[in-house]
Enzyme design. Structure first.
Site, short mmCIF file in Angstrom:
data_model
loop_
_atom_site.label_atom_id
_atom_site.label_comp_id
_atom_site.label_asym_id
_atom_site.label_seq_id
_atom_site.Cartn_x
_atom_site.Cartn_y
_atom_site.Cartn_z
N SER A 33 12.02 13.18 10.69
CA SER A 33 12.99 14.27 10.67
C SER A 33 13.57 14.40 9.26
O SER A 33 12.82 14.62 8.31
CB SER A 33 14.06 14.02 11.74
OG SER A 33 14.79 15.20 12.00
N ASP A 59 9.04 21.67 18.98
CA ASP A 59 10.20 21.05 18.35
C ASP A 59 11.17 22.13 17.88
O ASP A 59 10.84 22.91 16.99
CB ASP A 59 9.71 20.21 17.16
CG ASP A 59 10.82 19.39 16.53
OD1 ASP A 59 12.00 19.63 16.81
OD2 ASP A 59 10.49 18.48 15.73
N HIS A 70 10.53 17.30 19.38
CA HIS A 70 11.03 16.45 18.30
C HIS A 70 10.86 14.96 18.59
O HIS A 70 10.61 14.17 17.68
CB HIS A 70 12.52 16.76 18.07
CG HIS A 70 13.04 16.29 16.75
ND1 HIS A 70 12.61 16.82 15.55
CD2 HIS A 70 13.97 15.35 16.43
CE1 HIS A 70 13.25 16.24 14.55
NE2 HIS A 70 14.07 15.34 15.05
#
Length: 694
Positions: free
Chosen positions: A542, A628, A663
């Site tokens: 991320s 995501d 995600h």
């Protein structure tokens, strides 16, 4: 097999006098909101490209297939398959989760408070059979213990559908609430609850009251945030008396209370928002306890205020600000205040008796460790719960009597295949950054490691949003360490490992400190003879994936490989797109390049995608999720395309996109291991240890 070559379809945009050219903007599906809800709607050209990338990844990682299977088997052997949580008491029952042998998803249930057979209300394995992806959101029993609110995401896109289940029959009520944030707060009479709904751009801005037996269309809007740059969350207050509505961005917060005993009550503001001031509220009778940075308390302080008049003018200091000792959070009980603190990347728990104001501390002696407070349901109790672990010590859950100071071990993480903490060493070194900042680096390795041997090393980092990286236990990483890897965590600026100022020194115009710190950590590990140049595999996900992209551009020779999970690498384009879910809330973190020329220039100077240059790059594996909503799939796809078109040597550069997840990757505790194994096999192969045995 040659890697796919993405078509160049240049698009240009003039901003602040600068023409920004993007050859791969076409990889963003213009219908991305619809794709989050239904992945089958993805543009055929984009799908074909992502599938070609997956085929290349499959071929390129093919020689590690047997290694991946071995890694999965090893990691699974360390998981207690019929594991269960420590029951949490509430009135006549104790609530808990458990897994069945071979099960991928949790079972949610309860036992009588004194012990007995578990009654299961939610069977995650059974619920997951209807879809390829399944993840529980929130689950919460009603105050009368008759109902269980539960939610689930079936796409990986974090749209949670809420349902209500009867404990006595196991059947769901007709009430179904769609596109929610996943959690609820029940009214005291169990006839209504509050929830957050996300809008068409996946932003949580509205809080509704739902009365059982009514349609979602009839729900009452009780709070709406007008600033699209703010997130809205709900939770129960410490005493259970109020629903707390928390709004905020990365700099500023504001909270409201709703009396849960009054069915038609509306929110009451605690203190109006003031840019740069953060606060959170806990309640005890007619008194509020407030954790805040108000008045320049960078590492936070605790104040009190009367419930009847909670405005800032009535805040009275209880625990003063101490620079360098960051107060992460508080738990409030009828007779005690508990706070979790961290200084120099080491946590401690401090307990205050509210009758005498006497304090005592819970801490541990290891060089690096992790502590977490575990919330419960009951307010009028002297027992609090916390978890401890270190990089060598599996997690331990304790009940702690705050009055008698007696500590009771309730659970120790079991490693069925065996684990000897004495066979490993955890330690810490300090890296000196370019500007002289002292960066802690936590290290795990086998006790029989020979220094000066040029051992491979995995260096993990994050460094954003004030999130600290705890030196906690991970059974999975033993598969690397047992094959000769050193595992290290760089506690870099942008996180709050050394206090809130550590975070402030790694954001916006100071963002490059994060990257410099990580590179400094790598060099310090080399100087300390844990590894050597070109033997380090960088790992981040991320915003930590942005870190990976930045250091690959800045110090490619330092690394053998880069493992970037759902990497936030297209920072400039994302921060220029105010329709994306996270963009307006992220402007306080990165700056707003639309209106602020200085922010535009700063972001453009480090954004990994925009700074790919003609040089040799280390081997890179980027892992993405199609649904995501946080780091959209096209960011790593564009990054990989530009890397391949620009780099002069090195590599390979590999993109693996999970076409059925978001995600967090694959759902299910064992399915997730498949993705971990891909990353670990890549790391091992990159340093020539694909054939190494543990």
């Amino acid at each position: 097999m040659k890697p796919p070559i993405a078509q160049r379809r240049p698009s240009q945009r003039l901003l602040h006098g600068v023409t920004v050219t993007d050859d791969y903007a076409w990889l963003k599906d213009e219908k991305w909101q619809e794709v989050l809800r239904d992945p089958s709607l993805l543009d055929p050209d984009i799908r074909a490209y992502l599938e070609a990338e997956n085929a290349y990844a499959e071929e390129r990682l093919g020689p590690t297939k047997e290694l991946q299977k071995t890694l999965v088997a090893e990691m699974r052997s360390r998981i207690k398959e019929d594991d269960s949580g420590v029951p949490t008491p509430d009135g006549p029952f104790s609530y808990l989760w458990k897994f069945r042998e071979g099960g991928q998803h949790q079972l949610i249930g309860r036992t009588p408070r004194g012990g007995g057979e578990m009654q299961t209300i939610l069977d995650g394995d059974a619920l997951a059979k209807a879809s390829d992806y399944f993840k529980f959101g929130g689950t919460r029993h009603s105050p009368d213990h008759a109902l269980e609110a539960w939610s689930a995401d079936l796409r990986g896109s974090e749209y949670f559908a809420l349902r209500i289940r009867r404990w006595n029959t196991g059947e769901d009520l007709p009430d179904i609430l769609t596109e929610t944030g996943g959690s609820v707060v029940w009214g005291r009479d169990s006839s209504f609850f509050f929830y957050v709904q996300v809008d068409e751009n996946h932003r949580p801005l509205k809080v509704f009251r739902h009365r059982l037996g009514t349609a979602q269309a009839d729900d009452i809007l009780v709070h709406e945030e007008k600033d699209i740059g703010w997130f809205t969350h709900i939770g129960e207050s410490a005493s259970g008396r109020f629903c707390v509505i928390s709004g905020g961005d990365h700099d500023t917060t504001e909270e409201w209370l709703i009396d849960l005993s009054v069915p038609d009550a509306m929110p009451r503001l605690i203190a109006p928002r003031e840019t740069g001031v953060r606060y959170s509220v806990a309640d005890r009778g007619d008194e509020l306890f407030i954790l805040t940075n108000e008045g320049g308390a960078i590492d936070f302080k605790i104040v009190t205020a009367p419930l009847a008049a909670p405005e800032r003018a009535n805040w009275r200091e209880l625990v003063p600000h101490r620079p360098g000792t960051y107060i992460l959070g508080i738990d409030l009980f009828a007779g005690h205040l508990v706070r979790l603190e961290r200084a120099n990347a080491l946590p401690s728990i401090v307990i205050r008796d509210l009758a005498t104001q006497a304090e005592h501390t819970i801490a541990f002696d290891e060089t690096a460790y992790s502590l977490d407070m575990i919330g419960g349901y009951e307010f009028d109790t002297t027992v609090m719960r916390f978890a401890y672990s270190s990089m060598t010590t599996p997690s331990e859950v304790y009940d702690y009597d705050m009055a008698t100071r007696q500590r009771t071990l309730r659970k120790r993480q079991e490693i069925p295949s065996g684990h000897d903490p004495a066979a490993y060493v955890t330690t810490r070194i300090t890296a000196i950054a370019r500007d002289g900042a002292e960066v802690p680096v936590s290290i795990l390795h086998r006790r029989d490691l020979v220094r000066d041997s040029g051992a491979p090393l995995l260096l993990y980092g994050y460094g954003s949003y004030g999130m600290a990286m705890p030196a906690s236990f991970s059974a999975n990483r033993l598969s690397l360490v047992d094959r000769g890897f050193v595992y290290a965590i760089a506690h870099i600026r942008g996180g709050s490992d050394k206090g809130w100022s550590w975070y402030l020194d790694g954001k916006r115009e100071k963002k490059t400190n994060t990257f410099d710190d990580f590179v400094a950590a790598g060099h310090a590990l080399i100087e300390a003879r844990y590894t050597s140049t070109g033997r380090i595999v960088g790992h981040g996900g991320s915003a930590g994936g942005m870190l990976m992209g930045a250091v690959a551009n800045r110090a490619p020779d330092l690394f053998a490989g880069i493992l970037a999970e759902v990497p936030f690498v297209d920072v400039l384009a994302t921060m220029l797109d105010d329709k994306l879910p996270l963009t307006p809330p992220e402007w306080p973190e990165w700056g707003n390049p639309i209106t602020d020329e200085a922010a535009f220039n700063t972001i453009r100077s480090y954004s990994p995608y925009d700074n790919v240059v003609a040089q040799a790059y280390p081997a890179i594996l980027a892992m993405a999720g199609l649904t995501d909503p946080r780091v959209t799939y096209w960011e790593p796809a564009k990054w990989v395309a530009r890397l391949r078109a620009t780099m002069t040597g090195g590599g390979p550069v590999i993109l693996h996109t999970n076409m059925g997840a978001g995600h967090g990757g694959a759902s299910g505790r064992f399915s997730r291991l498949d993705e971990v194994a891909i990353g670990y096999a890549f790391a091992l192969d990159t340093v020539g240890l694909a054939g190494a045995k543990p």
